[in-house]
Scaffold this active site. Structure first.
Site, PDB file in Angstrom:
ATOM      1  N   CYS A  55      55.585  28.812  14.968  1.00  0.00           N
ATOM      2  CA  CYS A  55      54.126  28.720  14.828  1.00  0.00           C
ATOM      3  C   CYS A  55      53.500  30.114  14.896  1.00  0.00           C
ATOM      4  O   CYS A  55      53.648  30.815  15.906  1.00  0.00           O
ATOM      5  CB  CYS A  55      53.563  27.833  15.935  1.00  0.00           C
ATOM      6  N   CYS A  57      51.296  30.676  17.992  1.00  0.00           N
ATOM      7  CA  CYS A  57      52.052  30.946  19.217  1.00  0.00           C
ATOM      8  C   CYS A  57      52.535  32.401  19.219  1.00  0.00           C
ATOM      9  O   CYS A  57      52.469  33.088  20.239  1.00  0.00           O
ATOM     10  CB  CYS A  57      53.246  30.001  19.322  1.00  0.00           C
TER      11      CYS A  57
END
Length: 461
Positions: free
Chosen positions: A381, A384
């Protein structure tokens, strides 16, 4: 590689010879008959034609043009373009500058290629095109939901470059049906794909049917999880061009290998008009209801469709470039926490890595000896990844303070559990497990800088 380069060079030379024959024929005719000023203006106007989205067939040639010297058949030029090995060409241009790539694209396709302009930092494409000295065309998708600042930029760009942007609009009956059936903001409830399909994808499909190639501002760093494999040039895998059918459209991505910060250095250096939303924290700019400023510690694509999972942050215009391997479920890691192919993040001695059993035990405790701060994440991600540095710095600041800082990989097989038991809606999700409260508290803000996260911890520890 040498044979591939030779093949490209010979194909490009053949295409150049075809165009030279056409130009030579025109010059021979001009030498014998001096055209009138009106005819000259007509020739220049025809050099950059409008998008014939609904009329892919060629229009009848004007009488004055019919009387001109013979020109090489268009079929010969189309055949030469079709014979190009675009994978080899992409390899040849891998180290080329955006200006070189733009020049090659415009030289090969002339008036049958156009720049797709969204009203954001892709104004750099128009500047590169201008610097080549070649005629160029620009089109844009007006969805009817753009920010006022984007429309103002369109006007500034037209005046700055002395061009007319070729706008494409959604089908009015389709928009009417969507809004009457589902309301103005249905995308907040069931995803943005349907609205994007009506307002963006279908108008783009109509626009591209009038072209043989198009130029986009896609960059690999825009979305590492989905755009990491964008080539410099390719046969478009999703859309059709003028001749119809698979392989009838070529897609150019001149800034694929350029970092976003370098794009902005170029824009400032060349003093070109930019969207005023950028000064307000907007990075990736789309429709007004689906775009917002990016906060500290966030990835640029996090300002788009923020209520959806990170994997869904594509509107469909570039679906052929989405890295399927990055999205698909890869072989599971030993602890069953998802894709083993993506390198792990939040790697620090100050961050405890929790297994499924570990976080289940933490969840069951009603009277913890010390509070725990846990990030639910997926290593693929980009959002993230964007907060990794601030989270690790926070963990180091809290070391020895009585607060444990941890991570739990919540994608793959663990995602249903995390959604049901840990309040996971999207990545990353940050939870505080207080010392004397059973239920974890979800961090409500999307500000992921150290100070904001620390204030959250200190207010509840």
């Amino acid at each position: 590689m040498a044979s591939a380069t030779t093949s490209i060079s010979s194909q490009h030379a053949a295409l150049r010879d075809v165009k030279a024959a056409r130009i030579g024929g025109l010059r021979q005719q001009q030498a014998s008959v001096a055209p009138s000023a009106a005819a000259a203006r007509g020739q220049r106007a025809r050099a950059v034609r409008s998008l014939r989205a609904a009329e892919p067939a060629r229009q009848p040639v004007a009488a004055s043009a019919a009387a001109a010297a013979p020109v090489a058949p268009v079929a010969d030029e189309a055949a030469a373009l079709a014979a190009v090995d675009y994978e080899a060409l992409a390899r040849e241009l891998e180290g080329a500058s955006p200006l070189e790539i733009m020049d090659r694209a415009l030289a090969m396709f002339g008036s049958e290629i156009a720049i797709a302009f969204s009203g954001a930092e892709d104004v750099a494409l128009i500047e590169y095109a201008k610097l080549t000295g070649r005629p160029f065309r620009v089109f844009s998708l007006d969805t009817g939901r753009l920010n006022p600042e984007t429309y103002q930029l369109f006007d500034k760009v037209e005046k700055h470059y002395g061009i007319r942007i070729e706008y494409m609009f959604p089908d009015a009956s389709e928009v009417q049906e969507l809004v009457r059936t589902k309301g103005l903001f249905s995308f907040y409830e069931d995803g943005h794909q349907e609205c994007c399909r009506v307002r963006k994808v279908r108008p783009l499909r109509r626009a591209l049917k009038g072209l043989r190639a198009w130029i986009t501002g896609q960059r690999k760093d825009q979305s590492p999880g989905t755009r990491a494999s964008i080539p410099i040039v390719q046969v478009d895998p999703s859309f059709e061009g003028l001749d119809g059918g698979a392989g009838s459209l070529v897609k150019w991505n001149p800034v694929a290998n350029v970092d976003g910060k370098d794009i902005w250095t170029f824009l400032r250096t060349m003093d070109v008009p930019v969207n005023t939303l950028h000064a307000q924290g907007y990075v990736s700019i789309g429709c007004e209801p689906c775009t917002r400023p990016v906060l500290p510690g966030q990835h640029e694509r996090e300002g788009r469709w923020w209520w959806e999972d990170a994997k869904a942050k594509e509107c469909g215009l570039h679906k052929g470039n989405i890295d399927k391997d990055a999205q698909a479920a890869a072989p599971r890691s030993a602890n069953g926490n998802g894709s083993a192919g993506a390198p792990d993040i939040f790697e620090s001695p100050a961050v405890v890595s929790l297994t499924r059993t570990g976080i289940e035990n933490l969840l069951r405790l009603e009277n913890r000896a010390e509070p725990w701060l846990v990030v639910l994440y997926a290593p693929w991600c980009p959002f993230c990844q964007a907060m990794e540095a601030s989270y690790v710095e926070l963990a180091e600041k809290l070391a020895g303070s009585g607060v444990k800082v941890a991570k739990f990989r919540a994608d793959g097989e663990q995602k249903p559990f995390a959604q049901a038991e840990l309040q996971l809606q999207s990545f990353p999700t940050v939870l505080l497990f207080p010392g004397r409260t059973a239920r974890p508290i979800k961090y409500p803000s999307e500000k992921r800088d150290v100070d904001s996260l620390l204030a959250f911890v200190n207010s509840l520890r």
